[in-house]
Scaffold this motif. Structure first.
Motif, PDB file in Angstrom:
ATOM      1  N   PHE A  33       9.392   5.707  -9.288  1.00 31.39           N
ATOM      2  CA  PHE A  33      10.572   5.237  -8.586  1.00 31.39           C
ATOM      3  C   PHE A  33      10.920   3.814  -9.019  1.00 31.39           C
ATOM      4  N   GLY A  34      12.213   3.529  -9.102  1.00 32.55           N
ATOM      5  CA  GLY A  34      12.666   2.185  -9.404  1.00 32.55           C
ATOM      6  C   GLY A  34      12.462   1.257  -8.217  1.00 32.55           C
ATOM      7  N   LYS A  35      12.592  -0.045  -8.454  1.00 34.72           N
ATOM      8  CA  LYS A  35      12.305  -1.039  -7.428  1.00 34.72           C
ATOM      9  C   LYS A  35      13.157  -0.863  -6.185  1.00 34.72           C
ATOM     10  N   ALA A  36      14.449  -0.675  -6.354  1.00 29.97           N
ATOM     11  CA  ALA A  36      15.346  -0.537  -5.205  1.00 29.97           C
ATOM     12  C   ALA A  36      15.000   0.696  -4.377  1.00 29.97           C
ATOM     13  N   ASP A  37      14.735   1.817  -5.053  1.00 28.28           N
ATOM     14  CA  ASP A  37      14.360   3.043  -4.346  1.00 28.28           C
ATOM     15  C   ASP A  37      13.027   2.864  -3.614  1.00 28.28           C
ATOM     16  N   ASN A  90       0.831  -1.203   0.000  1.00 31.90           N
ATOM     17  CA  ASN A  90       0.000   0.000   0.000  1.00 31.90           C
ATOM     18  C   ASN A  90       0.864   1.252   0.000  1.00 31.90           C
ATOM     19  N   ILE A  91       1.932   1.230   0.792  1.00 32.75           N
ATOM     20  CA  ILE A  91       2.825   2.383   0.863  1.00 32.75           C
ATOM     21  C   ILE A  91       3.619   2.534  -0.428  1.00 32.75           C
ATOM     22  N   GLU A  92       3.941   1.408  -1.029  1.00 34.02           N
ATOM     23  CA  GLU A  92       4.746   1.416  -2.254  1.00 34.02           C
ATOM     24  C   GLU A  92       3.986   1.964  -3.461  1.00 34.02           C
ATOM     25  N   LEU A  93       2.666   1.816  -3.472  1.00 34.20           N
ATOM     26  CA  LEU A  93       1.875   2.145  -4.652  1.00 34.20           C
ATOM     27  C   LEU A  93       2.110   3.554  -5.185  1.00 34.20           C
ATOM     28  N   PRO A  94       2.012   4.614  -4.347  1.00 34.55           N
ATOM     29  CA  PRO A  94       2.258   5.954  -4.900  1.00 34.55           C
ATOM     30  C   PRO A  94       3.688   6.147  -5.387  1.00 34.55           C
ATOM     31  N   LEU A  95       4.643   5.416  -4.810  1.00 28.32           N
ATOM     32  CA  LEU A  95       6.025   5.493  -5.277  1.00 28.32           C
ATOM     33  C   LEU A  95       6.160   4.879  -6.665  1.00 28.32           C
ATOM     34  N   ARG A  96       5.431   3.771  -6.869  1.00 28.99           N
ATOM     35  CA  ARG A  96       5.435   3.137  -8.186  1.00 28.99           C
ATOM     36  C   ARG A  96       4.815   4.077  -9.225  1.00 28.99           C
ATOM     37  N   LEU A  97       3.697   4.697  -8.858  1.00 24.75           N
ATOM     38  CA  LEU A  97       3.027   5.608  -9.783  1.00 24.75           C
ATOM     39  C   LEU A  97       3.878   6.838 -10.093  1.00 24.75           C
ATOM     40  N   ALA A  98       4.731   7.228  -9.129  1.00 21.96           N
ATOM     41  CA  ALA A  98       5.606   8.390  -9.326  1.00 21.96           C
ATOM     42  C   ALA A  98       6.844   8.058 -10.142  1.00 21.96           C
ATOM     43  N   ALA A 107      13.564   0.804  -0.451  1.00 19.93           N
ATOM     44  CA  ALA A 107      14.270   1.571   0.580  1.00 19.93           C
ATOM     45  C   ALA A 107      13.353   2.594   1.230  1.00 19.93           C
ATOM     46  N   LYS A 108      12.545   3.285   0.422  1.00 22.50           N
ATOM     47  CA  LYS A 108      11.650   4.303   0.953  1.00 22.50           C
ATOM     48  C   LYS A 108      10.522   3.688   1.770  1.00 22.50           C
ATOM     49  N   VAL A 109      10.006   2.529   1.338  1.00 20.49           N
ATOM     50  CA  VAL A 109       8.959   1.848   2.103  1.00 20.49           C
ATOM     51  C   VAL A 109       9.501   1.446   3.465  1.00 20.49           C
ATOM     52  N   ALA A 110      10.706   0.892   3.502  1.00 22.25           N
ATOM     53  CA  ALA A 110      11.309   0.500   4.781  1.00 22.25           C
ATOM     54  C   ALA A 110      11.500   1.713   5.688  1.00 22.25           C
ATOM     55  N   GLU A 111      11.929   2.822   5.096  1.00 29.51           N
ATOM     56  CA  GLU A 111      12.123   4.057   5.863  1.00 29.51           C
ATOM     57  C   GLU A 111      10.806   4.569   6.433  1.00 29.51           C
ATOM     58  N   LEU A 112       9.754   4.537   5.622  1.00 22.85           N
ATOM     59  CA  LEU A 112       8.458   5.055   6.068  1.00 22.85           C
ATOM     60  C   LEU A 112       7.812   4.130   7.101  1.00 22.85           C
ATOM     61  N   LEU A 113       7.949   2.835   6.933  1.00 27.30           N
ATOM     62  CA  LEU A 113       7.435   1.898   7.934  1.00 27.30           C
ATOM     63  C   LEU A 113       8.119   2.131   9.277  1.00 27.30           C
ATOM     64  N   ASP A 114       9.419   2.374   9.235  1.00 22.17           N
ATOM     65  CA  ASP A 114      10.148   2.668  10.471  1.00 22.17           C
ATOM     66  C   ASP A 114       9.687   3.991  11.068  1.00 22.17           C
ATOM     67  N   LEU A 115       9.429   4.970  10.201  1.00 19.73           N
ATOM     68  CA  LEU A 115       9.008   6.293  10.664  1.00 19.73           C
ATOM     69  C   LEU A 115       7.694   6.224  11.436  1.00 19.73           C
ATOM     70  N   VAL A 116       6.761   5.377  10.987  1.00 17.49           N
ATOM     71  CA  VAL A 116       5.461   5.259  11.669  1.00 17.49           C
ATOM     72  C   VAL A 116       5.434   4.077  12.638  1.00 17.49           C
ATOM     73  N   ARG A 117       6.618   3.518  12.918  1.00 21.63           N
ATOM     74  CA  ARG A 117       6.786   2.451  13.909  1.00 21.63           C
ATOM     75  C   ARG A 117       5.995   1.190  13.562  1.00 21.63           C
ATOM     76  N   LEU A 118       6.097   0.794  12.304  1.00 23.06           N
ATOM     77  CA  LEU A 118       5.446  -0.440  11.855  1.00 23.06           C
ATOM     78  C   LEU A 118       6.425  -1.326  11.079  1.00 23.06           C
ATOM     79  N   SER A 119       7.692  -1.268  11.464  1.00 29.64           N
ATOM     80  CA  SER A 119       8.714  -2.001  10.724  1.00 29.64           C
ATOM     81  C   SER A 119       8.414  -3.492  10.625  1.00 29.64           C
ATOM     82  N   GLY A 120       7.792  -4.060  11.644  1.00 25.36           N
ATOM     83  CA  GLY A 120       7.533  -5.494  11.639  1.00 25.36           C
ATOM     84  C   GLY A 120       6.191  -5.885  11.064  1.00 25.36           C
ATOM     85  N   ALA A 121       5.449  -4.916  10.524  1.00 26.34           N
ATOM     86  CA  ALA A 121       4.082  -5.194  10.063  1.00 26.34           C
ATOM     87  C   ALA A 121       3.904  -5.002   8.561  1.00 26.34           C
ATOM     88  N   GLY A 122       4.979  -4.823   7.846  1.00 23.58           N
ATOM     89  CA  GLY A 122       4.871  -4.552   6.422  1.00 23.58           C
ATOM     90  C   GLY A 122       4.239  -5.676   5.624  1.00 23.58           C
TER      91      GLY A 122
END
Length: 258
Positions: free
Chosen positions: A109-113, A99-107, A116-131
């Motif tokens: 961004f390449g797969k690696a980016d 779900n978080i990746e979707l707008p990045l794909r539409l924008a 990385a951004k999804v992992a960063e954002l999951l950590d930011l909202v304290r859901l690293s283990g729930a992705g």
């Protein structure tokens, strides 16, 4: 506790000048907004407060580009605004990470980016283990955290655009229980302090507005007009809550008698 002003930048993220919105025509026309003037600086957190039906959501939709104003001008100096609603509105067949990746794909961004951004954002909202979890496996509060992360993802642009980000939030915590709402308000402030995102946050809750906003803007009852605004740095939070509440009651009472 209110947000600090330390990362408000000069200039304007969004500016509304004499904005009006009329729905319908003739005798059935409804004037939702009338001559609204409002500016939000890059990195500023502004809460838009008012009674139900005063045009808060309409104003947010106009800024988001989901509707067009009948009159006046809206100037955006940001990347395309991201919107977070009262309902998380996640894709039920996708995991939280997807779900978080979707707008990045539409924008673009390449797969690696994206990863990385999804992992960063999951950590930011304290859901690293729930992705890996799907929305039905998450609590209401966790779903709103995913929605927040997805909204922040939607402010990202490829090739390092210098345009400031703008996040529009339409009563995102209203449907949550009081304890979860309190926790997520604190989480939002924490996330805000770690980003340079300007926020225009719609609420009808005075305490929420004072806690979150650097500035509180009060709209009149329909048609919505800016009647007063306050800096949350001007006085203690309890005194400010009482002052704004009294002014809100006055606005509602005046409308009821007209």
């Amino acid at each position: 506790m209110t947000a600090t002003l330390e990362h408000v930048q000069s200039g304007t993220a969004v500016s509304l000048s004499g904005v009006s919105k009329v729905f319908g025509q003739g005798r059935g026309a409804v004037v939702a907004l009338d001559g609204v003037d409002l500016k939000v600086a890059p990195g500023e957190f502004v809460c838009l407060l008012g009674a139900s039906g005063c045009g808060k959501t309409t104003l947010l939709n106009l800024v988001a580009g989901l509707d067009a104003p009948t009159g006046g001008e809206i100037e955006l100096n940001t990347s395309r605004p991201a919107v977070m609603f009262q309902e998380a509105a996640l894709m039920p067949w996708l995991t939280a990470a997807r779900n978080i990746e979707l707008p990045l794909r539409l924008a673009g961004f390449g797969k690696a980016d994206r990863q990385a951004k999804v992992a960063e954002l999951l950590d930011l909202v304290r859901l690293s283990g729930a992705g890996h979890k799907r929305p039905h496996e998450l609590s209401g509060g966790m779903r709103q955290r995913v929605a927040l992360a997805r909204s922040l993802a939607a402010t990202q642009r490829v090739r390092g655009s210098d345009a400031p980000a703008l996040l529009l939030m339409d009563e995102p915590f209203a449907a949550l229980d009081a304890i979860t709402r309190d926790v997520l308000q604190g989480e939002l402030l924490r996330v805000y302090e770690r980003t340079s995102t300007a926020v225009l946050f719609v609420t009808h809750d005075v305490r929420e507005a004072v806690r979150l906003g650097q500035r509180v803007v009060l709209l009149s009852s329909r048609p919505g007009r800016v009647v007063q605004e306050w800096s949350t740095q001007d006085s203690g939070s309890e005194g400010l809550v009482e002052q704004i509440t009294a002014r809100l009651r006055e606005v509602i009472s005046t409308h009821a008698k007209s």
